[in-house]
Design a protein around this motif. Structure first.
Motif, PDB file in Angstrom:
ATOM      1  N   ALA A 121       0.833  -1.201   0.000  1.00  0.00           N
ATOM      2  CA  ALA A 121       0.000   0.000   0.000  1.00  0.00           C
ATOM      3  C   ALA A 121       0.871   1.256   0.000  1.00  0.00           C
ATOM      4  O   ALA A 121       0.604   2.218  -0.738  1.00  0.00           O
ATOM      5  N   VAL A 122       1.922   1.252   0.809  1.00  0.00           N
ATOM      6  CA  VAL A 122       2.828   2.398   0.852  1.00  0.00           C
ATOM      7  C   VAL A 122       3.604   2.509  -0.455  1.00  0.00           C
ATOM      8  O   VAL A 122       3.840   3.614  -0.970  1.00  0.00           O
ATOM      9  N   GLU A 123       3.987   1.369  -1.026  1.00  0.00           N
ATOM     10  CA  GLU A 123       4.689   1.360  -2.306  1.00  0.00           C
ATOM     11  C   GLU A 123       3.837   1.999  -3.399  1.00  0.00           C
ATOM     12  O   GLU A 123       4.332   2.779  -4.220  1.00  0.00           O
ATOM     13  N   ASP A 124       2.548   1.680  -3.399  1.00  0.00           N
ATOM     14  CA  ASP A 124       1.641   2.285  -4.381  1.00  0.00           C
ATOM     15  C   ASP A 124       1.553   3.793  -4.199  1.00  0.00           C
ATOM     16  O   ASP A 124       1.430   4.543  -5.179  1.00  0.00           O
ATOM     17  N   MET A 125       1.612   4.256  -2.957  1.00  0.00           N
ATOM     18  CA  MET A 125       1.587   5.699  -2.701  1.00  0.00           C
ATOM     19  C   MET A 125       2.842   6.382  -3.240  1.00  0.00           C
ATOM     20  O   MET A 125       2.792   7.505  -3.721  1.00  0.00           O
ATOM     21  N   TYR A 126       3.971   5.680  -3.150  1.00  0.00           N
ATOM     22  CA  TYR A 126       5.223   6.224  -3.669  1.00  0.00           C
ATOM     23  C   TYR A 126       5.269   6.175  -5.197  1.00  0.00           C
ATOM     24  O   TYR A 126       5.950   6.967  -5.836  1.00  0.00           O
ATOM     25  N   GLY A 127       4.583   5.201  -5.784  1.00  0.00           N
ATOM     26  CA  GLY A 127       4.603   5.059  -7.231  1.00  0.00           C
ATOM     27  C   GLY A 127       5.880   4.451  -7.773  1.00  0.00           C
ATOM     28  O   GLY A 127       6.180   4.564  -8.962  1.00  0.00           O
ATOM     29  N   ARG A 128       6.647   3.816  -6.909  1.00  0.00           N
ATOM     30  CA  ARG A 128       7.877   3.128  -7.312  1.00  0.00           C
ATOM     31  C   ARG A 128       8.184   2.027  -6.305  1.00  0.00           C
ATOM     32  O   ARG A 128       7.600   1.991  -5.227  1.00  0.00           O
ATOM     33  N   SER A 129       9.090   1.133  -6.679  1.00  0.00           N
ATOM     34  CA  SER A 129       9.406  -0.004  -5.820  1.00  0.00           C
ATOM     35  C   SER A 129      10.160   0.443  -4.568  1.00  0.00           C
ATOM     36  O   SER A 129      11.177   1.132  -4.650  1.00  0.00           O
ATOM     37  N   ILE A 130       9.660   0.054  -3.391  1.00  0.00           N
ATOM     38  CA  ILE A 130      10.357   0.329  -2.126  1.00  0.00           C
ATOM     39  C   ILE A 130      10.348  -0.908  -1.206  1.00  0.00           C
ATOM     40  O   ILE A 130      10.839  -0.853  -0.084  1.00  0.00           O
ATOM     41  N   LEU A 131       9.783  -2.012  -1.696  1.00  0.00           N
ATOM     42  CA  LEU A 131       9.602  -3.193  -0.841  1.00  0.00           C
ATOM     43  C   LEU A 131      10.931  -3.788  -0.388  1.00  0.00           C
ATOM     44  O   LEU A 131      11.061  -4.279   0.735  1.00  0.00           O
ATOM     45  N   GLY A 132      11.936  -3.721  -1.251  1.00  0.00           N
ATOM     46  CA  GLY A 132      13.224  -4.306  -0.915  1.00  0.00           C
ATOM     47  C   GLY A 132      13.855  -3.679   0.316  1.00  0.00           C
ATOM     48  O   GLY A 132      14.499  -4.370   1.120  1.00  0.00           O
ATOM     49  N   SER A 133      13.686  -2.359   0.482  1.00  0.00           N
ATOM     50  CA  SER A 133      14.291  -1.688   1.635  1.00  0.00           C
ATOM     51  C   SER A 133      13.682  -2.180   2.943  1.00  0.00           C
ATOM     52  O   SER A 133      14.374  -2.279   3.964  1.00  0.00           O
ATOM     53  N   PHE A 134      12.387  -2.519   2.934  1.00  0.00           N
ATOM     54  CA  PHE A 134      11.755  -3.059   4.137  1.00  0.00           C
ATOM     55  C   PHE A 134      12.345  -4.425   4.493  1.00  0.00           C
ATOM     56  O   PHE A 134      12.619  -4.720   5.656  1.00  0.00           O
ATOM     57  N   HIS A 135      12.541  -5.256   3.478  1.00  0.00           N
ATOM     58  CA  HIS A 135      13.142  -6.574   3.722  1.00  0.00           C
ATOM     59  C   HIS A 135      14.599  -6.429   4.154  1.00  0.00           C
ATOM     60  O   HIS A 135      15.107  -7.245   4.935  1.00  0.00           O
ATOM     61  N   GLY A 136      15.259  -5.378   3.655  1.00  0.00           N
ATOM     62  CA  GLY A 136      16.618  -5.095   4.101  1.00  0.00           C
ATOM     63  C   GLY A 136      16.661  -4.765   5.584  1.00  0.00           C
ATOM     64  O   GLY A 136      17.579  -5.178   6.304  1.00  0.00           O
ATOM     65  N   LEU A 137      15.665  -4.021   6.064  1.00  0.00           N
ATOM     66  CA  LEU A 137      15.590  -3.692   7.490  1.00  0.00           C
ATOM     67  C   LEU A 137      15.361  -4.942   8.337  1.00  0.00           C
ATOM     68  O   LEU A 137      15.893  -5.060   9.445  1.00  0.00           O
TER      69      LEU A 137
END
Length: 382
Positions: A121-137
């Protein structure tokens, strides 16, 4: 920070919470074994409680996120982690510990599905891929949890006190982060318990995630053994393979988003599969400390992107809600994580450890193939 940045930071802290709790438990497993005088086989049986709990929670998590929204499941899961982690330390008998470990495993997968649904849901708000950074955390939290555990052991702190300290950290994270999570609308449609047949996209991405998790599980469990028995490295450096793999897997997740946004999800999946294949083949053909370590570094980079990208693709299913879609893909991939390590052991016993690593390399190549054929299945995912 903007409200969107606050949402991302809050969610990232909860990914960190989940990884910290899991690593804190794992860092004190030897103490649990000593406390209850468990044999190796008895400890192995106890540890089965985690995957059993995880497996039970997979369909339940998809239904709960679909029905109530990811925010409430995240908050309840985080509170559950905060409460059940100390219960592990304070368990006075094996009969008390076993159900606690099973529930702990259930909470872990409830968090997995709900956190990744929220991340989409947050990724859709950004309009670009950010999922990897969460898995990195999450991976970074794994290192942090292991480090804190090592310090606690060195200082002679009991697991129960150690776990209470971690729970206190969790309480502060939950207190601050929960108000910034996205509150989704509750769905009154029947979400089922993930018993419906997946569509073509989820079957394909589930197969990719299955092979990725198979590779990841094998590296977790067999890296040290491979370096000891095949590479023949000196005893003090046996963990080098595992550390090199973990280092590039964790760091690779922080660059996954940038690479995905630039080159697209499918190209990253193809490259990831090829890196797994290349790294393992190199380690088998030239099993020297230098080349095996370099090979394991490549495998870590390859594994890093598989699950974040797979989840991102699954969340764009046109037939299922993100929570249900993630639960389906997680269910398929979870069997890869469970089946991989025992399969390696069986093949190693029958043939050799090197042959079994070649088969894992072929699994990596399978990821590249599955993301390269019949591309109509992946329509509009980039």
């Amino acid at each position: 920070m903007t409200i969107l940045q606050k949402r991302r930071t809050a969610l990232g802290s909860l990914f960190f919470l989940a990884g910290l709790c899991f690593a804190s438990w794992a860092s004190r497993i030897p103490d649990v074994q000593t406390k209850f005088s468990l044999s190796e086989s008895q400890l192995g049986t106890l540890l089965l409680g985690l995957p059993i709990g995880s497996l039970v929670a997979l369909p339940l998590a998809g239904w709960a996120v679909h029905r109530f929204g990811s925010k409430i499941v995240i908050v309840l899961g985080a509170i559950g982690y905060m409460l059940f982690l100390p219960l592990i330390g304070y368990s006075s008998s094996v009969w008390m510990l076993v159900p606690v470990v099973v529930v702990f495993g259930m909470i872990g997968n409830m968090m997995n599905i709900s956190l990744n649904t929220q991340a989409l849901a947050v990724e859709d708000m950004y309009g670009r891929s950010i999922l990897g950074s969460f898995h990195g955390l999450w991976s970074l939290a794994g290192f942090s949890g292991a480090g804190i555990g090592a310090i606690m052991i060195y200082m002679g702190v009991l697991p129960s006190i150690h776990y209470l300290v971690v729970s206190g950290i969790c309480f502060l994270i939950i207190l601050v982060a929960q108000s910034f999570l996205v509150k989704e609308k509750k769905s009154h449609e029947s979400g089922g318990l993930v018993l419906k047949k997946p569509d073509a996209l989820l079957l394909r991405i589930g197969g990719i995630a299955f092979l990725g998790m198979l590779s990841e599980g094998c590296m977790f469990d067999w890296s040290g053994v491979y370096f000891k028995k095949v590479v023949g490295i000196e005893p003090g450096l046996v963990a080098l393979g595992y550390v090199s793999f973990m280092a590039t897997m964790a760091s690779g997740r922080f660059i996954t988003d940038k690479m995905t946004n630039r080159f697209g999800r499918l190209l990253i999946l193809r490259l990831s599969g090829f890196l797994i294949f290349l790294g393992l083949i190199l380690s088998v053909i030239v099993p020297t400390p230098f080349f095996a370590t370099f090979g394991f570094l490549l495998v870590g980079l390859g594994v890093a992107s598989i699950i974040p990208v797979s989840y991102s693709v699954a969340g764009r299913s046109k037939l299922y809600s993100p929570g249900i879609a993630l639960a389906i893909v997680s269910t398929i991939s979870f069997f890869g994580f469970l089946m991989g390590p025992p399969l390696i052991g069986f093949i190693a016993e029958l043939l050799s450890l090197q042959v079994s690593f070649v088969l894992v390399a072929i699994a990596g190549l399978g990821i590249t193939i599955l993301s390269s054929v019949r591309l109509e299945v992946f329509k509009n995912i980039d």
